[in-house]
Design a protein around this motif. Sequence first.
Motif, short mmCIF file in Angstrom:
data_model
loop_
_atom_site.label_atom_id
_atom_site.label_comp_id
_atom_site.label_asym_id
_atom_site.label_seq_id
_atom_site.Cartn_x
_atom_site.Cartn_y
_atom_site.Cartn_z
N VAL A 153 0.82 -1.22 -0.01
CA VAL A 153 -0.15 0.18 -0.03
C VAL A 153 0.86 1.33 -0.04
N GLU A 213 0.11 5.29 0.47
CA GLU A 213 -1.01 6.33 0.64
C GLU A 213 -0.14 8.14 0.45
N THR A 253 -6.31 12.16 0.91
CA THR A 253 -5.12 11.20 0.38
C THR A 253 -5.41 10.29 -0.87
N TYR A 262 -5.11 6.58 -2.09
CA TYR A 262 -4.65 5.34 -1.31
C TYR A 262 -4.60 4.30 -2.41
N GLU A 315 -3.38 0.32 -3.68
CA GLU A 315 -2.99 -0.94 -2.93
C GLU A 315 -2.98 -1.98 -4.04
N ARG A 361 -9.45 9.20 -0.22
CA ARG A 361 -9.95 9.18 1.14
C ARG A 361 -9.99 10.71 1.60
N ASN A 394 -1.89 8.83 9.91
CA ASN A 394 -3.50 8.67 9.47
C ASN A 394 -4.23 7.93 10.18
N SER A 434 -14.07 4.73 -3.89
CA SER A 434 -13.02 3.64 -4.39
C SER A 434 -13.36 2.90 -5.47
N GLN A 454 -8.86 3.94 10.41
CA GLN A 454 -7.34 3.25 10.18
C GLN A 454 -6.90 3.63 11.58
N GLU A 499 -6.96 -1.62 9.82
CA GLU A 499 -7.91 -0.74 9.29
C GLU A 499 -9.17 -1.58 8.76
#
Length: 181
Positions: free
Chosen positions: A43, A45, A53, A55, A57, A86, A104, A112, A142, A151
């Motif tokens: 990940v 971020e 942010t 994010y 992954e 996010r 964070n 998403s 998180q 998370e």
Amino acid sequence: MNKKYLFLLLSLLLINTIHAQDEEPASVVKNQFKINLLSPGFVYEHGFDTKNTLYSELNLGVGYRHSNYYDETTWIIFPVINEQFRHYYNLEKRATKGKKTARNSGNFVAASAYYNFSSVNTNEKYGDYGSSCTIAALWGFQRTYGRFNLEVHLGPGVNFDKYDTEFVLISAFTLGWVIGK
């Protein structure tokens, strides 16, 4: 006598101003790297400003399926890319309560997009597991304790593949390790 009160008032204001400048506002980190342990992956971020942010992954998804017809089970393994925008909405509130906001640690809402690649293992009896895309709205939180990261996120989404489009519920629980500062 009035000069003493005026001097005292100005001194208090100056001390409060200096003290306020020493405190950093609660903010997301600019760059954070993690390794997910439950669903193996990486990940990154990236913080855009104090609350937002991106994010990103890359991990391995795992699925399980049982067929009553064949009386067999199979495991499905597939790579997944997850991108989330996010917005951390409670960092200041956590900071004023004396709770940690480092790395964070806060609650967020996110837009998403998941892309699930085709399965890397196949079983002829269970059909084709092709690629799919899922768009979702998420709520989550998180928390990072030292380097250990926890998370949870969930929310409604729509999944698209070559066969159909369907409503899905997205949920995830991850345990990870923060790399770097």
